[in-house]
Design a protein around this motif. Structure first.
Motif, PDB file in Angstrom:
ATOM      1  N   HIS A 177      71.585  29.238   2.216  1.00  0.00           N
ATOM      2  CA  HIS A 177      70.501  29.942   2.898  1.00  0.00           C
ATOM      3  C   HIS A 177      69.594  30.693   1.933  1.00  0.00           C
ATOM      4  O   HIS A 177      68.513  31.142   2.334  1.00  0.00           O
ATOM      5  N   PHE A 178      70.033  30.859   0.673  1.00  0.00           N
ATOM      6  CA  PHE A 178      69.264  31.659  -0.282  1.00  0.00           C
ATOM      7  C   PHE A 178      68.750  30.807  -1.435  1.00  0.00           C
ATOM      8  O   PHE A 178      69.450  29.919  -1.930  1.00  0.00           O
TER       9      PHE A 178
ATOM     10  N   ILE B 106      91.226  41.134  -6.759  1.00  0.00           N
ATOM     11  CA  ILE B 106      90.185  41.246  -5.751  1.00  0.00           C
ATOM     12  C   ILE B 106      89.942  39.898  -5.070  1.00  0.00           C
ATOM     13  O   ILE B 106      89.951  38.849  -5.698  1.00  0.00           O
ATOM     14  N   ASP B 107      89.723  39.947  -3.766  1.00  0.00           N
ATOM     15  CA  ASP B 107      89.461  38.753  -2.965  1.00  0.00           C
ATOM     16  C   ASP B 107      88.119  38.149  -3.379  1.00  0.00           C
ATOM     17  O   ASP B 107      87.078  38.785  -3.269  1.00  0.00           O
ATOM     18  N   GLU B 108      88.149  36.918  -3.852  1.00  0.00           N
ATOM     19  CA  GLU B 108      86.921  36.276  -4.332  1.00  0.00           C
ATOM     20  C   GLU B 108      85.958  35.938  -3.202  1.00  0.00           C
ATOM     21  O   GLU B 108      84.804  35.587  -3.449  1.00  0.00           O
ATOM     22  N   GLY B 109      86.408  36.067  -1.945  1.00  0.00           N
ATOM     23  CA  GLY B 109      85.515  35.757  -0.837  1.00  0.00           C
ATOM     24  C   GLY B 109      84.690  36.913  -0.338  1.00  0.00           C
ATOM     25  O   GLY B 109      83.874  36.752   0.573  1.00  0.00           O
ATOM     26  N   GLU B 110      84.874  38.114  -0.904  1.00  0.00           N
ATOM     27  CA  GLU B 110      84.183  39.290  -0.378  1.00  0.00           C
ATOM     28  C   GLU B 110      82.665  39.141  -0.440  1.00  0.00           C
ATOM     29  O   GLU B 110      81.962  39.318   0.563  1.00  0.00           O
ATOM     30  N   TYR B 111      82.129  38.830  -1.594  1.00  0.00           N
ATOM     31  CA  TYR B 111      80.671  38.762  -1.741  1.00  0.00           C
ATOM     32  C   TYR B 111      80.065  37.551  -1.041  1.00  0.00           C
ATOM     33  O   TYR B 111      78.981  37.678  -0.436  1.00  0.00           O
ATOM     34  N   PRO B 112      80.699  36.375  -1.065  1.00  0.00           N
ATOM     35  CA  PRO B 112      80.158  35.296  -0.228  1.00  0.00           C
ATOM     36  C   PRO B 112      80.054  35.682   1.243  1.00  0.00           C
ATOM     37  O   PRO B 112      79.080  35.319   1.920  1.00  0.00           O
ATOM     38  N   ARG B 113      81.032  36.445   1.757  1.00  0.00           N
ATOM     39  CA  ARG B 113      80.960  36.865   3.156  1.00  0.00           C
ATOM     40  C   ARG B 113      79.835  37.881   3.380  1.00  0.00           C
ATOM     41  O   ARG B 113      79.200  37.898   4.440  1.00  0.00           O
ATOM     42  N   LEU B 114      79.569  38.736   2.383  1.00  0.00           N
ATOM     43  CA  LEU B 114      78.440  39.663   2.508  1.00  0.00           C
ATOM     44  C   LEU B 114      77.117  38.904   2.602  1.00  0.00           C
ATOM     45  O   LEU B 114      76.254  39.230   3.432  1.00  0.00           O
TER      46      LEU B 114
ATOM     47  N   GLU C 294      72.638  36.134   8.312  1.00  0.00           N
ATOM     48  CA  GLU C 294      72.614  36.279   9.771  1.00  0.00           C
ATOM     49  C   GLU C 294      71.618  37.349  10.217  1.00  0.00           C
ATOM     50  O   GLU C 294      70.959  37.212  11.256  1.00  0.00           O
ATOM     51  N   LEU C 295      71.522  38.435   9.441  1.00  0.00           N
ATOM     52  CA  LEU C 295      70.686  39.568   9.835  1.00  0.00           C
ATOM     53  C   LEU C 295      69.197  39.307   9.660  1.00  0.00           C
ATOM     54  O   LEU C 295      68.372  39.783  10.457  1.00  0.00           O
TER      55      LEU C 295
ATOM     56  N   ASP D 253      72.377  46.820   9.532  1.00  0.00           N
ATOM     57  CA  ASP D 253      73.819  47.073   9.496  1.00  0.00           C
ATOM     58  C   ASP D 253      74.037  48.182   8.472  1.00  0.00           C
ATOM     59  O   ASP D 253      74.071  47.929   7.265  1.00  0.00           O
ATOM     60  N   VAL D 254      74.127  49.409   8.949  1.00  0.00           N
ATOM     61  CA  VAL D 254      74.241  50.575   8.074  1.00  0.00           C
ATOM     62  C   VAL D 254      75.312  51.497   8.649  1.00  0.00           C
ATOM     63  O   VAL D 254      75.096  52.177   9.652  1.00  0.00           O
TER      64      VAL D 254
END
Length: 310
Positions: free
Chosen positions: A27-28, A262-270, A276-277, A284-285
């Protein structure tokens, strides 16, 4: 929808986490970068966000990875240019500046996404679901890591507004504010600030859950060897433990998956959430983790610690 993205602040966290996550998300399209001392190969690079916005005016969105001090002006410039904005944690140097930024984004009709990457660790949602109907009796956080490994030579982190050990510690607070079925408040604490520095290198904070259960936070920025990021929640139905920064979940010692950092999926999920936003200009704050840090600074007493040099 392809989102034309610019990134501001090309330091360790951007290179380690943001750039790979952006590259992996269809998407980016990363087309520009702004950084005082670095650039990104293959895209237009500028020294400031103002230069980036002028040089690449058709950007859709901006991801901001600078330290929290001075970030408010960067976010304001992006919003004024009509860009959707994603912010690395912590979202700002003060609570009030982020409240103002959220209103600016709402008035401009653009996204503001204040991220908490540790909430995306693989054990966090399951922990929240298990705790949803439980009676919490205590909460204990132990967050210990080596400042020289994670912030090598970054003097700003121990300066005014640098957060010190609360820079990693706010990750733990972002998790507990998501998973607990009760609110938290700060009661007291001790901030260990190296002589000649302004922000703590270690801290202990006593907290209270909304139901009266006690909470304790132990933070240390001088941990050598294995690093540890642990949360233990005692309930009347058993003990929930999150280790490895939220990656490894167990209940009464059972069901733990193998950890290992650290979970390598954290930033892909962000970035998936940001994608989506953006189409609906959603916001989302969640400021609760930052509010708890601010409260700790208000009520904790200061202890002068040994001088620290990188």
């Amino acid at each position: 929808m392809t989102i034309r993205l610019g990134i501001v602040g090309v330091g360790k966290i951007a290179r380690d986490q943001h750039l790979p996550a952006i590259a992996a998300n269809p998407h980016f399209d990363l087309v520009a970068a702004a950084s005082r001392h670095a650039s990104v190969d293959g895209i237009a690079s500028f020294a400031t966000i103002e230069e980036m916005l002028a040089g690449v005016p058709d950007l859709d969105a901006v991801s901001i990875c600078t330290p929290p001090g001075g970030r408010s002006d960067i976010v304001r410039a992006a919003i004024a240019a009509g860009k959707h904005v994603m912010i690395e944690k912590p979202p700002g140097a003060t609570v009030s500046e982020v409240v103002a930024l959220e209103q600016l984004a709402a008035d401009a009709g653009v996204t503001l996404f204040a991220t908490w990457h540790s909430r995306e660790a693989s054990g966090v949602d399951a922990a929240r679901d298990w705790l949803a109907d439980k009676q919490v009796t205590s909460v204990a956080i132990s967050w210990r890591e080596d400042i020289r490994v994670w912030h090598p030579g970054q003097d700003w982190i121990l300066g005014p507004g640098g957060f010190g050990v609360f820079d990693p510690g706010i990750n733990a607070l972002s998790i507990v504010t998501k998973i607990l079925p009760t609110e938290l408040s700060v009661e007291s604490g001790a901030l260990h600030v190296p002589d000649g520095r302004e922000s703590p290198i270690a801290a202990t904070v006593q907290m209270r859950c909304g139901n009266g259960a006690p909470g304790r936070v132990d933070l240390d920025f001088l941990q050598t060897g294995p690093q540890s990021w642990d949360i233990v929640v005692e309930t009347t139905a058993g003990t929930l433990t999150l280790r490895d920064g939220g990656k490894t979940l167990s209940i009464d010692g059972k069901g733990a998956a193998e950890g290992g950092g650290i979970d390598e999926g954290e930033y892909p999920r962000l970035y998936a959430r940001f994608a989506e936003l953006v189409p609906s200009a959603g916001r989302d704050v969640d400021l609760r983790p930052l509010q708890l840090v601010a409260d700790a600074y208000l009520v904790a007493h200061r202890v002068v610690a040994d001088p620290f040099e990188f």
